[in-house]
Design a protein around this motif. Structure first.
Motif, PDB file in Angstrom:
ATOM      1  N   HIS A 175      -3.003  40.995 -36.845  1.00 29.39           N
ATOM      2  CA  HIS A 175      -2.968  42.314 -37.474  1.00 29.39           C
ATOM      3  C   HIS A 175      -3.920  43.279 -36.781  1.00 29.39           C
ATOM      4  CE1 HIS A 175      -0.407  43.458 -40.693  1.00 29.39           C
ATOM      5  NE2 HIS A 175      -0.586  42.352 -41.386  1.00 29.39           N
ATOM      6  N   GLN A 176      -5.107  42.778 -36.421  1.00 22.80           N
ATOM      7  CA  GLN A 176      -6.103  43.622 -35.779  1.00 22.80           C
ATOM      8  C   GLN A 176      -6.000  43.473 -34.268  1.00 22.80           C
ATOM      9  OE1 GLN A 176      -9.938  43.321 -37.547  1.00 22.80           O
ATOM     10  NE2 GLN A 176     -10.983  44.448 -35.914  1.00 22.80           N
ATOM     11  N   LYS A 177      -6.002  44.583 -33.571  1.00 26.46           N
ATOM     12  CA  LYS A 177      -5.790  44.570 -32.130  1.00 26.46           C
ATOM     13  C   LYS A 177      -7.101  44.305 -31.393  1.00 26.46           C
ATOM     14  CE  LYS A 177      -2.167  48.006 -32.766  1.00 26.46           C
ATOM     15  NZ  LYS A 177      -1.747  49.397 -32.501  1.00 26.46           N
ATOM     16  N   PRO A 178      -7.064  43.418 -30.403  1.00 21.15           N
ATOM     17  CA  PRO A 178      -8.276  43.173 -29.614  1.00 21.15           C
ATOM     18  C   PRO A 178      -8.542  44.323 -28.652  1.00 21.15           C
ATOM     19  CG  PRO A 178      -6.462  41.931 -28.720  1.00 21.15           C
ATOM     20  CD  PRO A 178      -5.939  42.584 -29.967  1.00 21.15           C
ATOM     21  N   ARG A 179      -9.767  44.365 -28.149  1.00 25.52           N
ATOM     22  CA  ARG A 179     -10.161  45.384 -27.182  1.00 25.52           C
ATOM     23  C   ARG A 179     -10.603  44.737 -25.881  1.00 25.52           C
ATOM     24  NH1 ARG A 179     -11.300  50.589 -29.028  1.00 25.52           N
ATOM     25  NH2 ARG A 179     -10.912  50.882 -31.264  1.00 25.52           N
ATOM     26  N   ILE A 180     -10.306  45.409 -24.800  1.00 24.55           N
ATOM     27  CA  ILE A 180     -10.773  44.996 -23.483  1.00 24.55           C
ATOM     28  C   ILE A 180     -11.542  46.165 -22.883  1.00 24.55           C
ATOM     29  CG2 ILE A 180     -10.122  44.222 -21.179  1.00 24.55           C
ATOM     30  CD1 ILE A 180      -7.640  42.982 -22.334  1.00 24.55           C
ATOM     31  N   ASN A 181     -12.833  45.952 -22.658  1.00 27.19           N
ATOM     32  CA  ASN A 181     -13.713  46.998 -22.130  1.00 27.19           C
ATOM     33  C   ASN A 181     -13.670  48.252 -23.000  1.00 27.19           C
ATOM     34  OD1 ASN A 181     -15.600  47.846 -20.210  1.00 27.19           O
ATOM     35  ND2 ASN A 181     -14.045  48.909 -19.004  1.00 27.19           N
ATOM     36  N   GLY A 182     -13.584  48.049 -24.308  1.00 29.52           N
ATOM     37  CA  GLY A 182     -13.578  49.164 -25.250  1.00 29.52           C
ATOM     38  C   GLY A 182     -12.223  49.767 -25.526  1.00 29.52           C
ATOM     39  N   HIS A 183     -11.197  49.352 -24.796  1.00 27.02           N
ATOM     40  CA  HIS A 183      -9.853  49.900 -24.984  1.00 27.02           C
ATOM     41  C   HIS A 183      -9.004  48.922 -25.790  1.00 27.02           C
ATOM     42  CE1 HIS A 183     -10.616  53.071 -22.024  1.00 27.02           C
ATOM     43  NE2 HIS A 183     -11.124  52.133 -21.228  1.00 27.02           N
ATOM     44  N   GLU A 184      -8.275  49.452 -26.771  1.00 31.82           N
ATOM     45  CA  GLU A 184      -7.370  48.606 -27.550  1.00 31.82           C
ATOM     46  C   GLU A 184      -6.215  48.122 -26.684  1.00 31.82           C
ATOM     47  OE1 GLU A 184      -5.843  50.406 -31.057  1.00 31.82           O
ATOM     48  OE2 GLU A 184      -7.448  49.646 -32.334  1.00 31.82           O
ATOM     49  N   LEU A 185      -5.837  46.882 -26.907  1.00 35.01           N
ATOM     50  CA  LEU A 185      -4.672  46.315 -26.237  1.00 35.01           C
ATOM     51  C   LEU A 185      -3.446  46.666 -27.081  1.00 35.01           C
ATOM     52  CD1 LEU A 185      -4.387  44.589 -23.658  1.00 35.01           C
ATOM     53  CD2 LEU A 185      -4.225  42.595 -25.129  1.00 35.01           C
ATOM     54  N   LYS A 186      -2.579  47.516 -26.580  1.00 37.16           N
ATOM     55  CA  LYS A 186      -1.489  48.076 -27.376  1.00 37.16           C
ATOM     56  C   LYS A 186      -0.134  47.532 -26.936  1.00 37.16           C
ATOM     57  CE  LYS A 186      -3.871  52.429 -28.392  1.00 37.16           C
ATOM     58  NZ  LYS A 186      -3.934  52.229 -29.859  1.00 37.16           N
ATOM     59  N   ASN A 187       0.788  47.533 -27.922  1.00 38.92           N
ATOM     60  CA  ASN A 187       2.212  47.227 -27.678  1.00 38.92           C
ATOM     61  C   ASN A 187       2.407  45.935 -26.888  1.00 38.92           C
ATOM     62  OD1 ASN A 187       2.314  50.656 -27.345  1.00 38.92           O
ATOM     63  ND2 ASN A 187       3.554  49.659 -28.895  1.00 38.92           N
ATOM     64  N   VAL A 188       1.831  44.853 -27.387  1.00 40.39           N
ATOM     65  CA  VAL A 188       2.000  43.555 -26.736  1.00 40.39           C
ATOM     66  C   VAL A 188       3.439  43.086 -26.936  1.00 40.39           C
ATOM     67  CG1 VAL A 188       1.262  41.147 -26.685  1.00 40.39           C
ATOM     68  CG2 VAL A 188      -0.416  42.955 -27.024  1.00 40.39           C
ATOM     69  N   ILE A 189       4.075  42.675 -25.855  1.00 45.28           N
ATOM     70  CA  ILE A 189       5.442  42.176 -25.903  1.00 45.28           C
ATOM     71  C   ILE A 189       5.536  40.983 -24.955  1.00 45.28           C
ATOM     72  CG2 ILE A 189       6.266  43.682 -24.049  1.00 45.28           C
ATOM     73  CD1 ILE A 189       8.234  42.767 -27.202  1.00 45.28           C
ATOM     74  N   PHE A 190       6.400  40.025 -25.262  1.00 40.15           N
ATOM     75  CA  PHE A 190       6.538  38.872 -24.377  1.00 40.15           C
ATOM     76  C   PHE A 190       8.009  38.564 -24.135  1.00 40.15           C
ATOM     77  CE2 PHE A 190       6.912  37.051 -28.528  1.00 40.15           C
ATOM     78  CZ  PHE A 190       7.633  35.870 -28.405  1.00 40.15           C
ATOM     79  N   PHE A 191       8.264  37.843 -23.043  1.00 43.16           N
ATOM     80  CA  PHE A 191       9.620  37.497 -22.631  1.00 43.16           C
ATOM     81  C   PHE A 191       9.680  35.999 -22.356  1.00 43.16           C
ATOM     82  CE2 PHE A 191       8.508  41.730 -21.175  1.00 43.16           C
ATOM     83  CZ  PHE A 191       9.513  42.516 -21.720  1.00 43.16           C
TER      84      PHE A 191
END
Length: 658
Positions: free
Chosen positions: A584-600
């Motif tokens: 539910h809560q989005k992780p951050r990398i170097n202060g930036h949120e990791l958005k719209n994760v999608i996988f194939f």
């Protein structure tokens, strides 16, 4: 006062004979004006003219004693009644089950029993073969251990070995894509590019957290090799962190443009998703950071794509997503798993804290004994587990027969042979949008008792495929076969990179979508959902998942590559669908949120289409990967996702109107 003798001829037994029912007696215990029990004489009195006085029961039995006695009697009575009711209920259930039996059920029963008996007769042939390959595998392991010494890390086990069996036209790769976002103003004020900063941060974190002297997941850095017919792990990789984490391929732009669009990014993904991993495809992962961002002029932000490419032999989707979120995030992610992070092992403050509370956690022998005694819930779970295993053993021979004789799908997205060219597409439910696709699916499934999230999604997908078949082939197949993976064990507190899942085939009816002008549209939607749910219930009540899990974990690793390729080749299903609940809560990398994760997910065997859905941050993310043998361009692939979303939105509109 002392109590005298009983009146002659008037005893407790005689008194009891003259009374009414037990409940009549109990009802009188609060009314002591009525004598209770045989009347008794006081020593100072007499009977028949002589001074006499009857002594009631309260003079020698207290009210509390009577209350306790009554309670005990009531409990005994209720226990007897409950036992009888339980027996009656079981008899009624058995009677109803017998009445509900049909001729096909009887035929099915004798078919399963007959196949099991036939297998039992042939088991003296099969069992020595299996144990022969098991011994042969142990000999190969000993030979490889002798050849490579300490660099040999063991043969690939179970499902890991199954995913190592791949072809050039369908490699076992999971591709995970996400974005790092920042405003246009922030980007213009930076001296260094965001992609360069991100690349440096990822290299430092992977190097310090996962590649130092203590490696919490050494499997990440092993090589996958094939020798003497078996795949094995070795630690002889010479790759550095720079080899694992690199820039994404440069995308050619017109007129010296600075930004790319999704169409360009999709074309790049088409070329990358089935490409070799580093070190001639013997490594298990890589991270590619995009240098060319996408621009959103409405929100005035830019997005840098990040692509995580992981071989399925490293682990399943849940394990790999956890590795992504826990391994490179700024801090431990309070995700849906919210478990003990492996990186706490490297935290000295955490170690000291655990050591300080350790004496409190120690239990004495009596507490350990109590804990060892199984409770009712544990006994029920044990009974249920063993009954499931017994059912799987009995039904396994009939399952193998039915799978081998199952009719192969015949439609325009079912391939006879794959090509080494892929097409991908995706749809993001943006966090800034007013859509609520996840909530619509959850509300729609409430139309049918016991329906699941996946049942509702399959209902929408069924309507989308119906429209696609009309456009592409004219006629509509009545049903198609879909492969549904699922985890068979709950997540462990500590992350473990392994494949702990199973697959099974389910029939998906292809039906027309919902019409808003239909006066019975709610009933129509409910009927479609009930039909899908029935197929889903049939699958979940069967032993298919358990049998396939046993094959993948215990049998697949026994055979060499050439035999395993023939065993695992399947041509029955049209598409595979993977549903993964994310954090539910989005992780951050170097202060930036990791958005719209999608996988194939990869194309395996002759299943040429893979469709994925991930709930991330409360929003739905859809992806599709297809072989160009069945879907030639991105527009066709995207149309399947788009029509599925349109059906979900129609469901929401119908529920709102109703």
């Amino acid at each position: 006062m002392t109590v005298g003798q009983m009146h002659p001829g008037f005893t407790w037994i005689q008194w009891a004979k003259e009374q009414g029912s037990f409940w009549h007696i109990v009802s009188r215990q609060g009314n002591f004006s009525i004598p209770f029990g045989p009347k008794m004489l006081h020593n100072e009195h007499s009977v028949n003219g002589i001074k006499s006085d009857y002594v009631s029961i309260e003079s020698f039995i207290s009210s509390s004693y009577l209350g306790m006695l009554t309670g005990v009697l009531i409990i005994v009575f209720l226990c007897q009644k409950l036992t009888r009711w339980k027996e009656d209920l079981m008899e009624l259930k058995a009677l109803n089950w017998i009445k509900s039996l049909t001729i096909s059920d009887v035929h099915r029963f004798f078919f399963v029993v007959g196949m099991f008996l036939e297998f039992a007769l042939l088991s003296p042939i099969f069992v020595p073969i299996i144990y022969g390959f098991k011994c042969y595998r142990a000999v190969i392991a000993a030979i490889l251990k002798n050849r490579h010494g300490s660099h040999f890390k063991g043969l690939l086990e179970g499902a890991d070995a199954m995913w190592a069996i791949e072809r050039d036209n369908s490699r076992g790769m999971i591709n995970i894509m996400a974005y790092i976002e920042e405003t246009v103003e922030q980007q213009s004020q930076k001296e260094h590019s965001t992609s360069a900063e991100l690349l440096l941060v990822l290299r430092k974190r992977i190097s310090s957290r996962l590649m130092n002297s203590y490696q919490p997941h050494p499997k990440m850095f092993w090589k996958r090799n094939l020798e003497l017919g078996y795949y094995y792990w070795s630690d002889q990789s010479t790759l550095t962190v720079e080899d694992y984490i690199r820039y994404l391929d440069h995308i050619a732009l017109e007129n010296d443009a600075q930004y790319i669009d999704e169409r360009k990014l999709r074309a790049c993904m088409n070329d990358i998703n089935n490409r070799h991993l580093p070190d001639n495809h013997s490594s298990t992962w890589e991270i590619l950071v995009g240098r060319q961002p996408l621009r959103d002029d409405v929100r005035k932000v830019v997005r840098f794509p990040i692509l995580f490419r992981v071989h399925h032999s490293l682990g399943d989707g849940v394990a790999l997503l956890r590795l992504l979120l826990e391994g490179i995030a700024d801090k431990e992610v309070p995700s849906r798993w919210k478990r003990l992070s492996t990186f706490k092992v490297m935290n000295i403050e955490y170690i000291l804290k655990e050591a300080s509370i350790q004496p409190i956690l120690k239990k004495n022998a009596f507490q350990k004994l109590l804990k060892a005694i199984p409770n009712t819930q544990a006994l029920y779970a044990w009974k249920r587990k063993n009954l499931a295993i017994l059912k799987a053993i009995v039904t396994a021979p009939s399952y193998f027969y039915e799978v081998s004789h199952r009719e192969v799908d015949n439609n325009c997205i079912h391939a006879s042979e794959l090509v080494n060219q892929k097409v991908v597409s995706w749809i993001h439910e943006e966090e800034t949008s007013n859509t609520h696709w996840v909530n619509v699916i959850k509300r729609t499934k409430q139309l049918v008792s016991g329906a699941r999230f996946s049942d509702t999604f399959l209902t929408a997908l069924s309507s989308s495929l119906q429209k696609y078949f009309i456009r592409k082939q004219g006629d509509i197949p009545k049903n198609i076969t879909v492969v549904l993976p699922t985890r068979v064990q709950p997540e462990l507190p500590q992350l473990k990179l392994h494949n702990c899942f199973s697959v099974a085939m389910q029939t998906l009816p292809v039906r027309s979508g919902i019409q808003l002008d239909d006066p019975n549209r709610v009933d129509t939607l409910r009927g479609h959902l009930e039909q899908i749910k029935q197929h889903s219930d049939n699958l979940r009540s069967s032993s298919d998942y358990l049998i396939n899990y046993w094959i993948m974990t215990s049998v697949a690793g026994l055979f060499p590559d050439t035999i395993l390729r023939k065993i695992l080749t399947s041509a029955h299903s049209t598409l595979a669908i993977s549903n993964l609940p994310g954090p539910h809560q989005k992780p951050r990398i170097n202060g930036h949120e990791l958005k719209n994760v999608i996988f194939f997910i990869p194309n395996i065997g002759k299943t040429a289409v893979g469709l994925t859905l991930l709930t991330y941050g409360g929003k739905l993310q859809l992806g599709i990967l297809a072989d160009r043998a069945v879907i030639q361009n991105e527009e066709d692939a995207h149309s399947i996702l788009l029509e599925t979303i349109n059906e979900i939105e129609l469901m929401g509109q119908i529920l709102q109107d109703a």
